[in-house]
Design a protein around this motif. Structure first.
Motif, PDB file in Angstrom:
ATOM      1  N   ASP A  66      19.163  40.726  32.448  1.00  0.00           N
ATOM      2  CA  ASP A  66      20.295  40.019  31.864  1.00  0.00           C
ATOM      3  C   ASP A  66      21.586  40.769  32.158  1.00  0.00           C
ATOM      4  N   SER A  67      22.696  40.302  31.626  1.00  0.00           N
ATOM      5  CA  SER A  67      23.995  40.903  31.919  1.00  0.00           C
ATOM      6  C   SER A  67      24.122  42.337  31.409  1.00  0.00           C
ATOM      7  N   SER A  68      23.251  42.717  30.463  1.00  0.00           N
ATOM      8  CA  SER A  68      23.290  44.082  29.924  1.00  0.00           C
ATOM      9  C   SER A  68      22.333  45.021  30.648  1.00  0.00           C
ATOM     10  N   GLY A  69      21.624  44.477  31.647  1.00  0.00           N
ATOM     11  CA  GLY A  69      20.695  45.309  32.399  1.00  0.00           C
ATOM     12  C   GLY A  69      19.294  45.370  31.822  1.00  0.00           C
ATOM     13  N   ASN A  70      19.012  44.541  30.808  1.00  0.00           N
ATOM     14  CA  ASN A  70      17.681  44.518  30.198  1.00  0.00           C
ATOM     15  C   ASN A  70      16.803  43.478  30.894  1.00  0.00           C
ATOM     16  N   PRO A  71      15.510  43.793  31.084  1.00  0.00           N
ATOM     17  CA  PRO A  71      14.621  42.821  31.722  1.00  0.00           C
ATOM     18  C   PRO A  71      14.535  41.539  30.908  1.00  0.00           C
TER      19      PRO A  71
END
Length: 197
Positions: free
Chosen positions: A63-68
Motif C-alpha cells: 500500500d502507500s505506506s509500504g505495508n503488504p
C-alpha cells in the motif's frame, strides 16, 4: 524404515518430477517474478527451526505506506491454482530429502505459535513435520485449530507405516477433489491465537 522411505521417495520424486518443477518455476517467474521460491523458517522435530520451501503464490504488492496488501489481494489466479492443486508444496520434497521434514507428519506451522501451544498441542513436534498429515486428510484448513491439533497428536500416538500409506493415498484423493483448501473468509486459514481452554 520411515526415514529410508522418505529419502528414497523424495529423491525419486525430485528426479521424476524435475521437468514439472522446472516448468512450474518458470511460470512462477513469469506470474510472480523473483524469487521463485517462498522460504520461511518453521519449527521442525522438537521445535528446531528450518527453512521450508514452497513455490511463491503471491505477488509483492504494497500500500502507500509500504505495508503488504492482504493475502486475498496479493494472491494471483495462478497462485490460487498452485494452492488448490498443492503443487506449491512440491519443493518441500527437498526438505524431506534433507531430513528436515517427512512425507507424512503434522504440518509445520509458524514459529510464533510455539509459545501459544498447550503442553498437549506441543506434542505435535515429537515427530518430523510432514508434507501431508492426518489433519490434512481430515479437514485441512476447514477445521478449527483445536481439531487440527487433536488430529496431529492422534497421529503422533498412532503413527505406523500403514497409516502413512493410507494418508498418502487419501492425500492424492483430497488434492483431486480440492477439499478444505481454505477456511471461510480466508485465503488459507486465520492465524492461531492460542486455545481458550
Amino acid at each position: 524404515m520411515k526415514r529410508l522411505i522418505d529419502v528414497l521417495a523424495s529423491g525419486l520424486g525430485l528426479l521424476i518430477l524435475s521437468p514439472l518443477l522446472l516448468g512450474l518455476a518458470l511460470l512462477v517467474l513469469v506470474y510472480h517474478g523473483r524469487p521463485v521460491f517462498f522460504g520461511q523458517v518453521r519449527p521442525g522435530l522438537k521445535g528446531k527451526p528450518f527453512k521450508m520451501l514452497k513455490f511463491r503464490t503471491m505477488r509483492d504488492v504494497f500500500d502507500s505506506s509500504g505495508n503488504p496488501l492482504p493475502d486475498s489481494e496479493r494472491i494471483t489466479k495462478f497462485g490460487a491454482f498452485l494452492r488448490a492443486t498443492s503443487l506449491d508444496e512440491l519443493p518441500e520434497l527437498w526438505n524431506v530429502l534433507k531430513g528436515e521434514m517427512s512425507l507424512v507428519g503434522p504440518r509445520p506451522l509458524l514459529m510464533e505459535y510455539l509459545e501459544l501451544y498447550t503442553p498437549e498441542q506441543a506434542r505435535r513436534h515429537e515427530v518430523r513435520p510432514g508434507v501431508t498429515g492426518w489433519a490434512q486428510i481430515n479437514g485441512r484448513n476447514a477445521i478449527s485449530w483445536e481439531e487440527k491439533f487433536k488430529l496431529d497428536v492422534w497421529y503422533v500416538d498412532n503413527r505406523s507405516l500403514w497409516l502413512d500409506i493410507k494418508i498418502l493415498f487419501m492425500t492424492v484423493k483430497k488434492v483431486f477433489v480440492r477439499e478444505g483448501i481454505s477456511a471461510d473468509g480466508h485465503v488459507t486459514k486465520e492465524k492461531f491465537k492460542g486455545s481458550s481452554k
